[in-house]
Design an enzyme around this catalytic site. Structure first.
Site: not given
Ligand code: 5GP
Ligand code: ZN
Length: 140
Positions: A100, A102
């Site tokens: 992921h 950010h």
């Protein structure tokens, strides 16, 4: 897809999320514990744990989503800057084992630091030795 992965479940809609955008390969949604208003995560839809495992053909699309989210944070929340970061691997602080990226909106004097404030490990090798090691690894 991994059956038990929390982010795979979000992609499949089995766990609710605040979705920002979705395309063929990527999915963006708000972090459930935002570090700032608009803190968003962009993930590959496939269960890929780490950045270096993303098939190169998917990287362009993934980072196009990162750029689209960045622009939307700038335009909607008037964020003059963003911090873009990946905790890539356990030693780097990765908690959810599904890649992921950010994107965290930043504001003047918001009290946050830069990348330089996250990692402070005293070097043990010379720059010459490191460049030699990296260049030889790149040849393999
Ligand atoms: P990491 O520390 O692995 O880079 O970040 C994982 C992030 O995922 C954390 O910022 C955490 O708040 C977020 N997160 C964990 N579980 C969920 C969830 O179920 N939904 C959402 N939207 N975010 C989550
Ligand atoms: Zn997953």
């Amino acid at each position: 897809m991994s059956r038990d992965c929390i982010f795979c479940k979000i992609v499949r809609g089995e766990i609710p999320s605040h979705k920002i955008l979705e395309d063929e390969n990527s999915f963006a949604f708000l972090d459930i514990h935002p570090l700032a208003d608009g803190h968003t995560m962009i993930i590959p839809k496939d269960h890929i744990e780490r950045f270096e495992d993303v098939p190169p053909v998917q990287l362009g699309k993934l980072f196009e989503s990162v750029q689209r989210v960045t622009k939307s944070l700038k335009n909607s929340l008037k964020a003059p800057a963003v911090t873009i970061g990946i905790n890539n691997g356990h030693a780097a602080g990765q908690v959810v084992p599904h890649l992921h990226i950010h994107v965290i909106p930043r504001f003047e004097n918001d009290g946050g630091g830069s990348v330089h404030s996250i990692v402070k490990i005293s070097p043990t090798r010379s720059l010459e030795e490191v460049v030699r090691l990296l260049q030889s690894a790149l040849k393999n």
